[in-house]
Write a protein that holds these residues in place. Structure first.
Motif, PDB file in Angstrom:
ATOM      1  N   TRP A 175       0.822  -1.209   0.000  1.00 17.02           N
ATOM      2  CA  TRP A 175       0.000   0.000   0.000  1.00 17.02           C
ATOM      3  C   TRP A 175       0.856   1.259   0.000  1.00 17.02           C
ATOM      4  N   GLU A 177       1.328   3.146  -3.224  1.00 20.64           N
ATOM      5  CA  GLU A 177       0.175   3.795  -3.851  1.00 20.64           C
ATOM      6  C   GLU A 177       0.294   5.311  -3.760  1.00 20.64           C
ATOM      7  N   LYS A 180      -2.034   7.682  -4.478  1.00 19.88           N
ATOM      8  CA  LYS A 180      -3.258   8.384  -4.094  1.00 19.88           C
ATOM      9  C   LYS A 180      -3.446   8.359  -2.584  1.00 19.88           C
ATOM     10  N   ASN A 223      -5.846   7.904   0.654  1.00 25.33           N
ATOM     11  CA  ASN A 223      -6.995   7.047   0.958  1.00 25.33           C
ATOM     12  C   ASN A 223      -7.211   5.940  -0.069  1.00 25.33           C
ATOM     13  N   PRO A 224      -6.167   5.161  -0.384  1.00 26.75           N
ATOM     14  CA  PRO A 224      -6.358   4.073  -1.346  1.00 26.75           C
ATOM     15  C   PRO A 224      -7.298   3.017  -0.777  1.00 26.75           C
ATOM     16  N   TYR A 225      -8.070   2.398  -1.655  1.00 24.00           N
ATOM     17  CA  TYR A 225      -8.980   1.348  -1.205  1.00 24.00           C
ATOM     18  C   TYR A 225      -9.071   0.255  -2.254  1.00 24.00           C
ATOM     19  N   SER A 226      -9.486  -0.911  -1.810  1.00 22.88           N
ATOM     20  CA  SER A 226      -9.759  -2.055  -2.680  1.00 22.88           C
ATOM     21  C   SER A 226     -11.237  -2.384  -2.529  1.00 22.88           C
ATOM     22  N   ARG A 275      -4.769  -2.063  -9.098  1.00 24.09           N
ATOM     23  CA  ARG A 275      -4.633  -0.604  -9.078  1.00 24.09           C
ATOM     24  C   ARG A 275      -3.414  -0.221  -9.899  1.00 24.09           C
ATOM     25  N   GLU A 314      -7.228   2.997 -12.269  1.00 26.36           N
ATOM     26  CA  GLU A 314      -6.570   4.167 -11.717  1.00 26.36           C
ATOM     27  C   GLU A 314      -7.597   4.926 -10.887  1.00 26.36           C
ATOM     28  N   GLN A 315      -7.380   4.992  -9.591  1.00 29.44           N
ATOM     29  CA  GLN A 315      -8.266   5.757  -8.720  1.00 29.44           C
ATOM     30  C   GLN A 315      -8.075   7.229  -9.040  1.00 29.44           C
ATOM     31  N   ASP A 317      -9.644  11.158  -4.505  1.00 30.59           N
ATOM     32  CA  ASP A 317      -8.966  10.778  -3.268  1.00 30.59           C
ATOM     33  C   ASP A 317      -9.924  10.208  -2.234  1.00 30.59           C
ATOM     34  N   THR A 363     -13.119   7.955  -0.798  1.00 29.32           N
ATOM     35  CA  THR A 363     -13.770   6.691  -1.110  1.00 29.32           C
ATOM     36  C   THR A 363     -15.229   6.957  -1.420  1.00 29.32           C
TER      37      THR A 363
END
Length: 129
Positions: free
Chosen positions: A45, A48, A50, A52-55, A78, A122-123, A126, A128
């Protein structure tokens, strides 16, 4: 709302599936996607870019979204700079099935050598959803 303290699930731990030739599959991920690890592609992680990355673990009523992938599942990976990465994939002779910009994220889809559909994401935002 999720309780952010105490024992809890915190994210995706991995995707596991049967491959006819695991070593060749790991080599494809290394050579085509540029990801490697002792047991297969491994992601941290802290890599990453970005905030606040999330899956996401998502469920579908049928396999229409996963087609032409095989096995009733898909892997979502991601990526940073999807457009640039798609150009790299094409230079590595990876067929890009389609691309889309959904506003909250940009997507591209490919198949691995076992016919497993891979969704590249690609998120963009920022926060969720």
């Amino acid at each position: 709302m999720n309780d952010q303290t105490g024992p809890r699930v915190t994210g995706l731990g991995g995707v596991f599936y049967v491959a006819g030739d695991p070593e060749a599959t790991r080599a494809w991920y290394r050579e085509k996607l540029g990801v490697d690890g002792e047991y297969g592609p491994q992601f941290a992680w802290n890599d990453e870019p970005k905030e606040n990355p999330y899956s996401l673990v998502s469920h579908f009523k049928d396999d229409e979204y996963i087609k032409p992938g095989k096995g009733g599942f898909m892997i979502n990976l991601r990526v940073a700079d999807l457009d640039g990465f798609v150009e790299i994939l094409k230079s590595r002779d990876v067929e890009v099935l389609d691309t889309a910009d959904e506003g909250y994220g940009k997507f591209a889809w490919i198949l691995d050598p076992n016919g497993v559909k891979i969704e590249l994401w690609e998120q963009v935002a920022d926060e969720t959803p």
